[in-house]
Design a protein around this motif. Structure first.
Motif, mmCIF file in Angstrom:
data_model
loop_
_atom_site.group_PDB
_atom_site.id
_atom_site.type_symbol
_atom_site.label_atom_id
_atom_site.label_comp_id
_atom_site.label_asym_id
_atom_site.label_seq_id
_atom_site.Cartn_x
_atom_site.Cartn_y
_atom_site.Cartn_z
ATOM 1 N N LEU A 49 7.174 -54.721 51.464
ATOM 2 C CA LEU A 49 6.022 -54.442 52.100
ATOM 3 C C LEU A 49 5.406 -53.063 51.585
ATOM 4 O O LEU A 49 5.754 -52.193 51.517
ATOM 5 C CB LEU A 49 5.618 -54.194 53.354
ATOM 6 C CG LEU A 49 5.853 -55.888 54.483
ATOM 7 C CD1 LEU A 49 6.171 -55.236 55.792
ATOM 8 C CD2 LEU A 49 5.564 -56.827 54.201
ATOM 9 N N THR A 50 4.144 -52.703 51.462
ATOM 10 C CA THR A 50 3.637 -51.453 50.836
ATOM 11 C C THR A 50 1.965 -51.925 51.176
ATOM 12 O O THR A 50 1.455 -52.770 51.533
ATOM 13 C CB THR A 50 3.288 -52.016 48.989
ATOM 14 O OG1 THR A 50 2.212 -52.719 48.378
ATOM 15 C CG2 THR A 50 4.523 -52.238 48.227
ATOM 16 N N GLY A 51 1.493 -49.877 50.964
ATOM 17 C CA GLY A 51 -0.081 -50.056 50.933
ATOM 18 C C GLY A 51 -0.036 -49.973 52.522
ATOM 19 O O GLY A 51 1.271 -48.313 52.518
ATOM 20 N N ASP A 52 -0.856 -49.567 53.220
ATOM 21 C CA ASP A 52 -1.109 -49.137 54.709
ATOM 22 C C ASP A 52 -0.150 -49.646 55.792
ATOM 23 O O ASP A 52 -0.538 -49.806 56.892
ATOM 24 C CB ASP A 52 -2.248 -48.867 55.040
ATOM 25 C CG ASP A 52 -3.432 -47.708 56.298
ATOM 26 O OD1 ASP A 52 -2.109 -46.736 56.211
ATOM 27 O OD2 ASP A 52 -3.893 -48.762 57.397
ATOM 28 N N ILE A 53 1.068 -48.859 55.779
ATOM 29 C CA ILE A 53 2.202 -49.693 56.056
ATOM 30 C C ILE A 53 2.790 -48.468 56.208
ATOM 31 O O ILE A 53 3.787 -48.441 55.070
ATOM 32 C CB ILE A 53 2.280 -51.230 56.199
ATOM 33 C CG1 ILE A 53 3.192 -51.580 57.925
ATOM 34 C CG2 ILE A 53 3.147 -51.591 54.993
ATOM 35 C CD1 ILE A 53 3.284 -52.611 57.563
ATOM 36 N N ALA A 108 0.283 -61.050 60.020
ATOM 37 C CA ALA A 108 -0.271 -62.476 59.669
ATOM 38 C C ALA A 108 0.277 -62.194 58.625
ATOM 39 O O ALA A 108 0.392 -63.794 57.970
ATOM 40 C CB ALA A 108 -1.579 -62.174 59.932
ATOM 41 N N ALA A 109 0.240 -61.354 57.502
ATOM 42 C CA ALA A 109 0.491 -61.704 56.142
ATOM 43 C C ALA A 109 1.677 -62.008 56.132
ATOM 44 O O ALA A 109 2.256 -63.026 55.203
ATOM 45 C CB ALA A 109 0.019 -60.764 54.954
ATOM 46 N N THR A 110 3.079 -61.788 56.962
ATOM 47 C CA THR A 110 3.853 -61.381 56.654
ATOM 48 C C THR A 110 4.752 -62.844 57.224
ATOM 49 O O THR A 110 5.544 -63.982 57.047
ATOM 50 C CB THR A 110 4.745 -60.672 57.308
ATOM 51 O OG1 THR A 110 5.049 -59.776 56.488
ATOM 52 C CG2 THR A 110 6.302 -60.136 56.379
#
Length: 120
Positions: free
Chosen positions: A99-103, A8-10
């Protein structure tokens, strides 16, 4: 970013990057905000001194100009100017998506391809 929010964010970022509309009323709202900032800066002797010193040191080079512009330069910017700048800057070859974080890398690649893969 949480991996559950990545798609959704992307998608939102892709929509903004690829389909910006630059509505006249938003441009005018931003123009008024910028013009107000210039008026406030020009009423602050310290700020005026800093601007004057920058012009004296750097002349007509980029560092010699106020970062927010002047009242005249802000008023002169047209929607066509904004579109031209947008079209020059927001091109696939000029943009890096991070893209960073829990991905994980595979999911990030899938999300990026889904939203930006056909951007030409």
């Amino acid at each position: 970013m949480r991996s559950g929010d990545a798609d959704a964010a992307t998608g939102l970022i892709a929509d903004l990057a690829r389909n910006a509309t630059f509505a006249e009323e938003e441009i005018e709202r931003q123009r008024q905000t910028a013009a107000d900032a210039v008026r406030v800066a020009m009423s602050d002797p310290g700020q005026v001194a800093r601007l004057t010193a920058a012009r004296a040191l750097y002349g007509n080079q980029v560092y010699g100009h106020p970062a927010g512009g002047t009242a005249a330069s802000i008023a002169a910017i047209t929607r066509a100017d904004i579109l031209r700048a947008y079209e020059q800057a927001w091109r696939p070859e000029n943009v890096t998506l991070i893209l960073t974080g829990d991905i994980d890398a595979a999911t990030a690649r899938q999300v990026a391809e889904r939203h930006f893969g056909n951007w030409r």
